[in-house]
Write an enzyme that holds these catalytic residues in place. Sequence first.
Site, mmCIF file in Angstrom:
data_model
loop_
_atom_site.group_PDB
_atom_site.id
_atom_site.type_symbol
_atom_site.label_atom_id
_atom_site.label_comp_id
_atom_site.label_asym_id
_atom_site.label_seq_id
_atom_site.Cartn_x
_atom_site.Cartn_y
_atom_site.Cartn_z
ATOM 1 N N TYR A 1 -14.465 -11.964 0.760
ATOM 2 C CA TYR A 1 -15.160 -10.702 0.333
ATOM 3 C C TYR A 1 -16.638 -11.056 -0.351
ATOM 4 O O TYR A 1 -17.527 -10.243 -0.233
ATOM 5 C CB TYR A 1 -14.330 -9.918 -0.533
ATOM 6 C CG TYR A 1 -13.406 -9.013 0.352
ATOM 7 C CD1 TYR A 1 -13.709 -7.977 1.083
ATOM 8 C CD2 TYR A 1 -12.096 -9.446 0.235
ATOM 9 C CE1 TYR A 1 -12.949 -7.187 1.737
ATOM 10 C CE2 TYR A 1 -11.157 -8.825 1.336
ATOM 11 C CZ TYR A 1 -11.584 -7.572 2.071
ATOM 12 O OH TYR A 1 -10.484 -7.109 2.782
ATOM 13 N N ARG B 1 -3.613 7.052 0.542
ATOM 14 C CA ARG B 1 -4.210 8.360 1.091
ATOM 15 C C ARG B 1 -3.385 9.307 1.930
ATOM 16 O O ARG B 1 -3.383 10.044 2.350
ATOM 17 C CB ARG B 1 -5.388 8.132 1.920
ATOM 18 C CG ARG B 1 -6.814 8.035 0.854
ATOM 19 C CD ARG B 1 -8.008 7.411 1.474
ATOM 20 N NE ARG B 1 -7.828 6.181 2.073
ATOM 21 C CZ ARG B 1 -8.692 5.601 2.508
ATOM 22 N NH1 ARG B 1 -9.913 6.072 2.498
ATOM 23 N NH2 ARG B 1 -8.586 4.069 2.953
ATOM 24 N N ARG C 1 -7.314 11.880 -5.777
ATOM 25 C CA ARG C 1 -8.596 11.228 -5.112
ATOM 26 C C ARG C 1 -9.738 12.307 -5.005
ATOM 27 O O ARG C 1 -10.753 11.877 -5.035
ATOM 28 C CB ARG C 1 -8.176 10.509 -3.864
ATOM 29 C CG ARG C 1 -7.766 9.222 -4.056
ATOM 30 C CD ARG C 1 -8.944 8.152 -4.438
ATOM 31 N NE ARG C 1 -9.586 7.693 -3.302
ATOM 32 C CZ ARG C 1 -10.815 7.549 -3.165
ATOM 33 N NH1 ARG C 1 -11.797 8.589 -4.015
ATOM 34 N NH2 ARG C 1 -11.385 7.058 -2.164
ATOM 35 N N ARG D 1 0.954 -1.331 -0.001
ATOM 36 C CA ARG D 1 -0.029 0.019 0.115
ATOM 37 C C ARG D 1 1.061 1.238 -0.120
ATOM 38 O O ARG D 1 0.518 2.095 0.554
ATOM 39 C CB ARG D 1 -0.957 0.062 1.444
ATOM 40 C CG ARG D 1 -2.144 -0.859 1.064
ATOM 41 C CD ARG D 1 -3.109 -0.461 0.199
ATOM 42 N NE ARG D 1 -4.248 -1.575 0.309
ATOM 43 C CZ ARG D 1 -5.391 -1.340 0.913
ATOM 44 N NH1 ARG D 1 -5.681 -0.509 1.649
ATOM 45 N NH2 ARG D 1 -6.445 -2.212 0.807
ATOM 46 N N ASP E 1 -6.612 -3.221 -7.466
ATOM 47 C CA ASP E 1 -6.960 -3.775 -6.142
ATOM 48 C C ASP E 1 -7.509 -5.192 -6.400
ATOM 49 O O ASP E 1 -8.022 -5.481 -7.487
ATOM 50 C CB ASP E 1 -8.374 -3.292 -6.034
ATOM 51 C CG ASP E 1 -8.866 -3.143 -4.297
ATOM 52 O OD1 ASP E 1 -8.369 -2.538 -3.390
ATOM 53 O OD2 ASP E 1 -9.495 -4.486 -3.916
HETATM 54 O O1 CP3 Z 1 -0.270 -1.574 -2.530
HETATM 55 C C1 CP3 Z 1 -0.314 -0.379 -3.267
HETATM 56 O O2 CP3 Z 1 0.337 0.714 -3.145
HETATM 57 C C2 CP3 Z 1 -1.202 -0.991 -4.492
HETATM 58 C C3 CP3 Z 1 -2.584 -0.628 -4.544
HETATM 59 C C4 CP3 Z 1 -3.317 -1.738 -3.696
HETATM 60 C C5 CP3 Z 1 -4.607 -1.272 -3.485
HETATM 61 N N1 CP3 Z 1 -5.316 -2.569 -2.546
HETATM 62 C C6 CP3 Z 1 -5.309 0.131 -3.567
HETATM 63 C C7 CP3 Z 1 -6.554 0.284 -2.510
HETATM 64 C C8 CP3 Z 1 -3.357 -3.058 -3.166
HETATM 65 C C9 CP3 Z 1 -2.030 -3.981 -3.370
HETATM 66 C C10 CP3 Z 1 -4.392 -3.329 -2.649
HETATM 67 C C11 CP3 Z 1 -4.544 -4.829 -2.269
HETATM 68 C C12 CP3 Z 1 -5.894 -5.097 -1.360
HETATM 69 N N2 CP3 Z 1 -7.289 -4.431 -1.483
HETATM 70 C C13 CP3 Z 1 -5.987 -5.987 -0.280
HETATM 71 C C14 CP3 Z 1 -4.727 -6.781 0.214
HETATM 72 C C15 CP3 Z 1 -3.784 -6.010 0.855
HETATM 73 C C16 CP3 Z 1 -4.377 -5.808 2.173
HETATM 74 O O3 CP3 Z 1 -4.151 -4.478 2.638
HETATM 75 O O4 CP3 Z 1 -4.365 -6.996 3.208
HETATM 76 C C17 CP3 Z 1 -7.418 -6.005 0.259
HETATM 77 C C18 CP3 Z 1 -7.754 -6.745 1.242
HETATM 78 C C19 CP3 Z 1 -8.035 -5.068 -0.679
HETATM 79 C C20 CP3 Z 1 -9.401 -4.852 -0.583
HETATM 80 C C21 CP3 Z 1 -9.733 -3.183 -0.047
HETATM 81 N N3 CP3 Z 1 -9.322 -2.282 -1.068
HETATM 82 C C22 CP3 Z 1 -10.264 -2.719 1.126
HETATM 83 C C23 CP3 Z 1 -10.594 -3.680 2.435
HETATM 84 C C24 CP3 Z 1 -10.128 -1.543 0.745
HETATM 85 C C25 CP3 Z 1 -10.799 -0.448 1.916
HETATM 86 C C26 CP3 Z 1 -9.959 -0.156 2.977
HETATM 87 C C27 CP3 Z 1 -9.136 1.332 3.174
HETATM 88 O O5 CP3 Z 1 -8.122 1.167 3.384
HETATM 89 O O6 CP3 Z 1 -10.200 2.198 2.918
HETATM 90 C C28 CP3 Z 1 -9.848 -1.066 -0.383
HETATM 91 C C29 CP3 Z 1 -9.529 0.460 -1.012
HETATM 92 C C30 CP3 Z 1 -8.253 0.784 -1.335
HETATM 93 N N4 CP3 Z 1 -7.630 -0.063 -2.399
HETATM 94 C C31 CP3 Z 1 -7.434 1.647 -0.909
HETATM 95 C C32 CP3 Z 1 -6.296 1.658 -1.908
HETATM 96 C C33 CP3 Z 1 -5.357 2.618 -1.806
HETATM 97 C C34 CP3 Z 1 -8.082 2.774 -0.050
HETATM 98 C C35 CP3 Z 1 -7.671 4.350 -0.346
HETATM 99 C C36 CP3 Z 1 -8.677 4.914 -1.293
HETATM 100 O O7 CP3 Z 1 -9.955 4.765 -0.967
HETATM 101 O O8 CP3 Z 1 -8.167 5.919 -2.022
#
Ligand code: CP3
Length: 365
Positions: free
Chosen positions: A161, A40, A49, A36, A85
């Site tokens: 999910y 943000r 964003r 990640r 994602d």
């Molecule tokens: O790592 C990176 O920089 C690459 C991008 C990336 C995202 N999601 C973008 C994202 C990666 C590798 C993921 C993987 C991901 N997505 C996982 C596995 C990694 C982990 O954290 O365990 C999971 C479980 C998800 C599912 C997911 N996506 C959730 C649960 C959420 C909401 C939680 C939150 O942080 O708000 C997301 C949203 C998400 N995916 C964001 C980002 C940068 C949140 C930021 C936004 O809304 O702009």
Amino acid sequence: MLAQPTPHFPLSINESRFIRATRRESVDVTPVWFMRQAGRYMADYRAIREKYSLLEICYRPELAAEVTLQPVRALGVDAAILFADILLPAIPLGVGLEFAKGEGPVLQNPICTMDDVKRMHPVNPDTDLSYVMNAIRILRGELKDVPLIGFCGAPFTVASYMIEGGSSREFLKTKAMMYSDPLTWHALMERLAVVLRDYLVAQIRAGAQAVQVFDSWVGSLDPQDYEEFVLPYSQFIIQAAKNENVPVIHFGTNTTTLLPLMKRAGSDVMGLDWRIPLDDGWFLLGEDVAVQGNLDPAILFAPLPEIKKRVHDILRRANGRPGHIFNLGHGILQHTPVDAVKAVVDMVHEFSLSQRERTRVREKS
Ligand code: CP3
């Protein structure tokens, strides 16, 4: 089997610190990147964003590429991770995906029955997720000698999910399906394994030079259930990615009791979360696999001297052994100070260099 050099990669990528470390070869300094790392906590990301939703960024390859590059430029990390994602394949499968404000992902048509599994649409990643492949192609032109990591979710985490309809703490519906309707569980896992394999292979063929399989929530299972209900499907995906001759990283959290079984899925690198000391985790796994990790993401909110103590502790535990990739034990948290993240990159590079110099001096005398 270690990944063989792939002819269409420039030599410099194959010999980069990050890729060398996945092969457990010696490196000048310990490579570091962050799960990640785009997100943000960065002002540049927040600026984008403000204008576009998370999914809009994913759908526009030039934006996804820009967001992928932001942390590479700002932090000096040793690898880039594609901005996408793990839940994107839910869209072409017909399960649906939106990110509701403050709620995380919402999957509108959750999977409950065998009929739901059968109703899932066929997926061709090259066309149905072409925006991901196009982002990879743009990035390969921009990144030059920084390796690009592609990724997918592992079948268990993606299934959770899809069954729960979103995030979960207890995974009750997921486990209920596993225990009371194993036929549907296995049908779903089989379907997801094939789709996620095709998705990962498509990313590699588009130009991803390493891949990570995220099984973030698999630590909610005990080892017996992991072996019976999950391992074969993760193994299937990881083997397919390895057949494409790129290194594979396999990551989950709360996995201390699962590590030896997860290793059987066959990745080159095993991700460790922060709950296990790095050397203990590596010992459990054995030295024939590389490890990635494992600073607690919350440490980045501590004062710099405390961060430094923890970073050095992890590097001492790795002890300069070939095959350590520095990372957090899970993704960067939302309000993390960027300066702390940047400082960790420098600490890892400086301390691991001095460790190697001390070893060389000791070996000479
Ligand atoms: O790592 C990176 O920089 C690459 C991008 C990336 C995202 N999601 C973008 C994202 C990666 C590798 C993921 C993987 C991901 N997505 C996982 C596995 C990694 C982990 O954290 O365990 C999971 C479980 C998800 C599912 C997911 N996506 C959730 C649960 C959420 C909401 C939680 C939150 O942080 O708000 C997301 C949203 C998400 N995916 C964001 C980002 C940068 C949140 C930021 C936004 O809304 O702009």
